[in-house]
Scaffold this motif. Structure first.
Motif, PDB file in Angstrom:
ATOM      1  N   GLU A  73      34.884  41.702  40.485  1.00  0.00           N
ATOM      2  CA  GLU A  73      34.362  42.304  41.712  1.00  0.00           C
ATOM      3  C   GLU A  73      35.247  43.493  42.062  1.00  0.00           C
ATOM      4  O   GLU A  73      36.463  43.349  42.200  1.00  0.00           O
ATOM      5  N   SER A  75      35.870  46.083  44.904  1.00  0.00           N
ATOM      6  CA  SER A  75      35.507  46.247  46.315  1.00  0.00           C
ATOM      7  C   SER A  75      36.734  46.698  47.121  1.00  0.00           C
ATOM      8  O   SER A  75      37.859  46.577  46.660  1.00  0.00           O
ATOM      9  N   LYS A  99      26.704  44.298  46.018  1.00  0.00           N
ATOM     10  CA  LYS A  99      26.739  43.157  46.923  1.00  0.00           C
ATOM     11  C   LYS A  99      27.202  43.620  48.295  1.00  0.00           C
ATOM     12  O   LYS A  99      28.269  44.210  48.422  1.00  0.00           O
ATOM     13  N   SER A 188      30.366  45.761  47.628  1.00  0.00           N
ATOM     14  CA  SER A 188      31.173  45.483  46.446  1.00  0.00           C
ATOM     15  C   SER A 188      30.320  45.727  45.206  1.00  0.00           C
ATOM     16  O   SER A 188      29.084  45.666  45.274  1.00  0.00           O
ATOM     17  N   LEU A 190      29.698  44.234  41.436  1.00  0.00           N
ATOM     18  CA  LEU A 190      29.940  43.078  40.582  1.00  0.00           C
ATOM     19  C   LEU A 190      29.660  43.452  39.134  1.00  0.00           C
ATOM     20  O   LEU A 190      28.612  44.021  38.820  1.00  0.00           O
ATOM     21  N   THR A 222      28.474  35.172  41.410  1.00  0.00           N
ATOM     22  CA  THR A 222      27.840  36.472  41.340  1.00  0.00           C
ATOM     23  C   THR A 222      26.333  36.344  41.215  1.00  0.00           C
ATOM     24  O   THR A 222      25.656  37.327  41.210  1.00  0.00           O
TER      25      THR A 222
END
Length: 222
Positions: A73, A75, A99, A188, A190, A222
Motif C-alpha cells: 500500500e 499512501s 483506495k 492510497s 494498492l 486489498t
C-alpha cells in the motif's frame, strides 16, 4: 499303442526345443552402447566455470520474481498528487488500485526544515545532517516544497513532537512540525505482485511524494 507313440513324439520334440532354444529362438539384437571418445572430453578451467555461473545469475536478474504472497500500500495521496503518483507508476509499467482513505486515518505530521534557495545548498546541508548520525534525511523535490529537508512523517503527532525536540537538541535549527495533509479527500494505491526491483524503484520516488509511505499489507485486505 498309437496314442503312446504320439505322446512320446511330442515329449521328444519339447525336450529338443528346450535344450536347443538358443538355436531355435531368434537372438535379441545386440544393444549398441555409446562410444566414449577421450579426445572429445574437455576439462573446464575455473574461469570458464565462473563464467557459466555469471550467465545463470544474469538470467535470474533478467527475470526477477514477485515477492510471494505480499501486497503493498502506497499512501497517502491528495487529489492533487494522486494523478502524479499514478503517472510515475505508469512509467514503471505498474498498475494500482485506488483506495479511499478516511480523513482521520490519512493524517500525517511532518517534521522538516523549510526549503533552501538552491538544491545544492539543500544537498550540502542534508549531507551535514547525515554526518551527525541522522539517517532519515532527504531533499524534497515536490514543487510546492522543493529543496526542503524532510526528517520524517508520522501518523502519531507525539512521535513527530519527539523527533522535533531530538533534532533541536542536536543543534539543528529551523526544525518545524506541521500537519502535512490539509484537505478532506485522500487515497492510497494498492499494488500486487511486485518484484524486489519494483519495490526499490517506488521507494526512489520518495523525494517527489514526501507524505507517501510504501508498506506491506495483507493481500486479503486489498
Amino acid at each position: 499303442m498309437k496314442y503312446l507313440f504320439w505322446l512320446f513324439a511330442f515329449i521328444n520334440i519339447g525336450l529338443f526345443g528346450y535344450f536347443n532354444r538358443d538355436v531355435v529362438l531368434p537372438k535379441p539384437a545386440p544393444t549398441q552402447q555409446a562410444e566414449i571418445s577421450p579426445e572429445k572430453i574437455k576439462v573446464l578451467s575455473q574461469q570458464q566455470i565462473d563464467a557459466l555461473s555469471k550467465k545463470e545469475q544474469i538470467v535470474a536478474e533478467v527475470k526477477p520474481l514477485p515477492v510471494a504472497d505480499v501486497c503493498f500500500e502506497w499512501s497517502v495521496f491528495s487529489d492533487a498528487n494522486l494523478a502524479n503518483a499514478q503517472g510515475e507508476l505508469g512509467k514503471l509499467s505498474l498498475q494500482a488500485t485506488i483506495k479511499e482513505q478516511p480523513v482521520l486515518e490519512s493524517k500525517r505530521f511532518w517534521v522538516y526544515r523549510p526549503p533552501f534557495k538552491t538544491t545544492a545548498e539543500a544537498l550540502k546541508r542534508a549531507a551535514e545532517y547525515k554526518a551527525q548520525g541522522i539517517t532519515d534525511v532527504f531533499v524534497v523535490q515536490e514543487p510546492k516544497w522543493k529543496n526542503a529537508i524532510s526528517f520524517g512523517i508520522f501518523s502519531d503527532e507525539q512521535l513527530a513532537i519527539h523527533l522535533q525536540k531530538e533534532l533541536q537538541a542536536k543543534g539543528i535549527k529551523n526544525v518545524e512540525k506541521s500537519l502535512r495533509n490539509q484537505g478532506k479527500s485522500y487515497s492510497s494505491l494498492l499494488l500486487k505482485n511486485l518484484t524486489e526491483n519494483e519495490v526499490a524503484e517506488i521507494k526512489k520516488l520518495k523525494p517527489n511524494f514526501p507524505a507517501a509511505e510504501l508498506k506491506e499489507v495483507s493481500c486479503n485486505a486489498t
